[in-house]
Design a protein around this motif. Sequence first.
Motif, PDB file in Angstrom:
ATOM      1  N   ILE A   7       5.983   9.986  -0.466  1.00 26.96           N
ATOM      2  CA  ILE A   7       5.179   8.836  -0.261  1.00 26.96           C
ATOM      3  C   ILE A   7       4.221   8.670   0.731  1.00 26.96           C
ATOM      4  O   ILE A   7       4.243   9.088   1.932  1.00 26.96           O
ATOM      5  CB  ILE A   7       6.028   7.568   0.110  1.00 26.96           C
ATOM      6  CG1 ILE A   7       5.521   6.329  -0.243  1.00 26.96           C
ATOM      7  CG2 ILE A   7       6.799   7.445   1.300  1.00 26.96           C
ATOM      8  CD1 ILE A   7       6.407   5.264  -0.542  1.00 26.96           C
ATOM      9  N   ASN A   8       2.947   8.180   0.398  1.00 25.24           N
ATOM     10  CA  ASN A   8       1.885   8.316   1.118  1.00 25.24           C
ATOM     11  C   ASN A   8       2.073   6.952   1.919  1.00 25.24           C
ATOM     12  O   ASN A   8       2.704   5.927   1.583  1.00 25.24           O
ATOM     13  CB  ASN A   8       0.674   7.958   0.342  1.00 25.24           C
ATOM     14  CG  ASN A   8      -0.795   8.096   0.965  1.00 25.24           C
ATOM     15  OD1 ASN A   8      -1.270   7.418   1.818  1.00 25.24           O
ATOM     16  ND2 ASN A   8      -1.476   9.283   0.762  1.00 25.24           N
ATOM     17  N   CYS A  13       0.279  -2.581  -3.719  1.00 22.71           N
ATOM     18  CA  CYS A  13       1.050  -3.931  -3.676  1.00 22.71           C
ATOM     19  C   CYS A  13       2.497  -3.705  -4.620  1.00 22.71           C
ATOM     20  O   CYS A  13       3.415  -4.153  -4.291  1.00 22.71           O
ATOM     21  CB  CYS A  13       0.505  -5.122  -4.158  1.00 22.71           C
ATOM     22  SG  CYS A  13      -1.083  -5.495  -3.130  1.00 22.71           S
ATOM     23  N   LYS A  14       2.199  -3.009  -5.526  1.00 20.04           N
ATOM     24  CA  LYS A  14       3.498  -2.639  -6.466  1.00 20.04           C
ATOM     25  C   LYS A  14       4.245  -1.890  -5.836  1.00 20.04           C
ATOM     26  O   LYS A  14       5.682  -2.034  -5.887  1.00 20.04           O
ATOM     27  CB  LYS A  14       2.606  -2.002  -7.747  1.00 20.04           C
ATOM     28  CG  LYS A  14       3.714  -1.612  -8.724  1.00 20.04           C
ATOM     29  CD  LYS A  14       3.140  -1.000  -9.987  1.00 20.04           C
ATOM     30  CE  LYS A  14       4.214  -0.535 -11.090  1.00 20.04           C
ATOM     31  NZ  LYS A  14       4.005   0.808 -11.441  1.00 20.04           N
ATOM     32  N   GLN A  15       3.928  -0.926  -5.240  1.00 24.66           N
ATOM     33  CA  GLN A  15       4.767  -0.087  -4.488  1.00 24.66           C
ATOM     34  C   GLN A  15       5.494  -0.690  -3.181  1.00 24.66           C
ATOM     35  O   GLN A  15       6.569  -0.730  -2.849  1.00 24.66           O
ATOM     36  CB  GLN A  15       4.217   1.294  -3.808  1.00 24.66           C
ATOM     37  CG  GLN A  15       3.733   2.147  -4.833  1.00 24.66           C
ATOM     38  CD  GLN A  15       2.797   3.197  -4.206  1.00 24.66           C
ATOM     39  OE1 GLN A  15       1.855   3.257  -3.598  1.00 24.66           O
ATOM     40  NE2 GLN A  15       3.288   4.263  -4.617  1.00 24.66           N
TER      41      GLN A  15
ATOM     42  N   HIS B 131      -2.480  -3.291  -7.594  1.00 25.25           N
ATOM     43  CA  HIS B 131      -2.759  -4.573  -6.713  1.00 25.25           C
ATOM     44  C   HIS B 131      -2.338  -5.587  -7.721  1.00 25.25           C
ATOM     45  O   HIS B 131      -2.097  -5.645  -9.273  1.00 25.25           O
ATOM     46  CB  HIS B 131      -4.220  -4.656  -6.553  1.00 25.25           C
ATOM     47  CG  HIS B 131      -4.867  -3.763  -5.418  1.00 25.25           C
ATOM     48  ND1 HIS B 131      -5.409  -2.596  -5.617  1.00 25.25           N
ATOM     49  CD2 HIS B 131      -4.549  -3.904  -4.161  1.00 25.25           C
ATOM     50  CE1 HIS B 131      -5.629  -1.987  -4.630  1.00 25.25           C
ATOM     51  NE2 HIS B 131      -5.234  -2.831  -3.697  1.00 25.25           N
ATOM     52  N   TRP B 132      -2.059  -6.697  -7.133  1.00 26.41           N
ATOM     53  CA  TRP B 132      -1.528  -8.045  -7.921  1.00 26.41           C
ATOM     54  C   TRP B 132      -2.915  -8.356  -8.633  1.00 26.41           C
ATOM     55  O   TRP B 132      -3.924  -8.233  -8.335  1.00 26.41           O
ATOM     56  CB  TRP B 132      -1.164  -9.079  -6.762  1.00 26.41           C
ATOM     57  CG  TRP B 132      -0.058  -8.951  -6.009  1.00 26.41           C
ATOM     58  CD1 TRP B 132       0.043  -8.580  -4.619  1.00 26.41           C
ATOM     59  CD2 TRP B 132       1.453  -9.366  -6.472  1.00 26.41           C
ATOM     60  NE1 TRP B 132       1.197  -8.615  -4.261  1.00 26.41           N
ATOM     61  CE2 TRP B 132       2.242  -9.041  -5.353  1.00 26.41           C
ATOM     62  CE3 TRP B 132       1.854  -9.650  -7.538  1.00 26.41           C
ATOM     63  CZ2 TRP B 132       3.352  -9.316  -5.323  1.00 26.41           C
ATOM     64  CZ3 TRP B 132       3.239 -10.085  -7.479  1.00 26.41           C
ATOM     65  CH2 TRP B 132       4.014  -9.765  -6.498  1.00 26.41           C
ATOM     66  N   ARG B 133      -2.521  -8.675  -9.808  1.00 28.19           N
ATOM     67  CA  ARG B 133      -3.387  -9.476 -10.677  1.00 28.19           C
ATOM     68  C   ARG B 133      -3.737 -10.882 -10.078  1.00 28.19           C
ATOM     69  O   ARG B 133      -2.927 -11.507  -9.772  1.00 28.19           O
ATOM     70  CB  ARG B 133      -3.191  -9.528 -12.310  1.00 28.19           C
ATOM     71  CG  ARG B 133      -2.649  -8.364 -12.910  1.00 28.19           C
ATOM     72  CD  ARG B 133      -2.656  -8.559 -14.374  1.00 28.19           C
ATOM     73  NE  ARG B 133      -2.049  -7.226 -15.006  1.00 28.19           N
ATOM     74  CZ  ARG B 133      -3.287  -6.294 -15.515  1.00 28.19           C
ATOM     75  NH1 ARG B 133      -4.402  -6.876 -15.258  1.00 28.19           N
ATOM     76  NH2 ARG B 133      -2.761  -5.374 -16.077  1.00 28.19           N
ATOM     77  N   PRO B 134      -5.273 -11.063 -10.125  1.00 27.93           N
ATOM     78  CA  PRO B 134      -5.372 -12.448  -9.009  1.00 27.93           C
ATOM     79  C   PRO B 134      -4.524 -13.517  -9.630  1.00 27.93           C
ATOM     80  O   PRO B 134      -4.275 -14.352  -8.773  1.00 27.93           O
ATOM     81  CB  PRO B 134      -6.911 -12.487  -9.454  1.00 27.93           C
ATOM     82  CG  PRO B 134      -7.462 -11.303 -10.219  1.00 27.93           C
ATOM     83  CD  PRO B 134      -6.215 -10.457 -10.722  1.00 27.93           C
TER      84      PRO B 134
END
Lengths: 92, 219
Positions: A7-8, A13-15, B131-134
Amino acid sequence: MAQTSTINLMISCKQATELLDKKAVLKLSGRENLALKLHVAICEACKRYKKQTQFLENILKLNFKNSNPDQVPQHTNEELKGKIFEYLKKNQ
Amino acid sequence: MLIFGLSSNLSEARCFIYYNKSNLYLCPMQESMNMEKPAEATTCWVQLYSDSLYSWALHKTSNKETAEDLVQETFLVAVKSFDSFKGDSNPKTWLFAILNNKINDYYRKNYRTPIVNDEAIFDRLFDNTGHWRPEQIPLQWAEQNENILHDNEFQHALHNCLKKLPSNWFSAIQLKYIEEKKGSEICQELGITDTNFWQILHRAKLQLRKCLEINWFKR
């Protein structure tokens, strides 16, 4: 899915949300913990997710653990009584 | 069906008589229950306890049909293992113990039911860079503490959101929070990998968070 070993430190955000919920089940590695801390420190959205998922954790614990049969909403089900008698007859 | 309590208040009655399909039954209440014939005892127990057993099963599974099935199976076990029931223990306690076993079996079975690895929820919430979708970014929630569980409207919202989860996500939640066990112990017992378990819980929490935000916090 990123492997624990590779893992980097810069995670998405998902991670980050994955690691936040993984933490509720398993112990994170040092690297995972560090990456998570770094991400949450700079990401307002995930800071909120962290707070909210912990809140969920707390209310789910209370919701499922503290309930006892006398405290849950009571329903009457007359139809079920008939079904039980039929079911017992059929299976005896 | 007619029920006569031998007291003005059924809950205080020492025993009651009820009439069902031309049979008369005398049902002793609570501890004094020690009847010879399993069929008769069970008939009384159905009258006395099926509603509270059903309410409990419904609370635990959030599904009417499942709750009814579990209560029916509970009584079948009660009839079949009637000999092992000690007349001096409380039948209600005994029936609830059987039901709780049934509920746990149900979660386990349900959890194991294979489903397609569902990535859709991630695609809904995050873009392809992670990333979160806005429009999906978590909103600021008003300050809350655990007392919120005493709020009936919140309870209602929470239960509706739990109901909307795919059934094996819901089972994962149940397994995690009902039994005071560590995640790794649950996995060992179920013969599943830790990874599988926390990933399902993660999906469940993503969805539950979103659902509560829409139905409670955003109102």
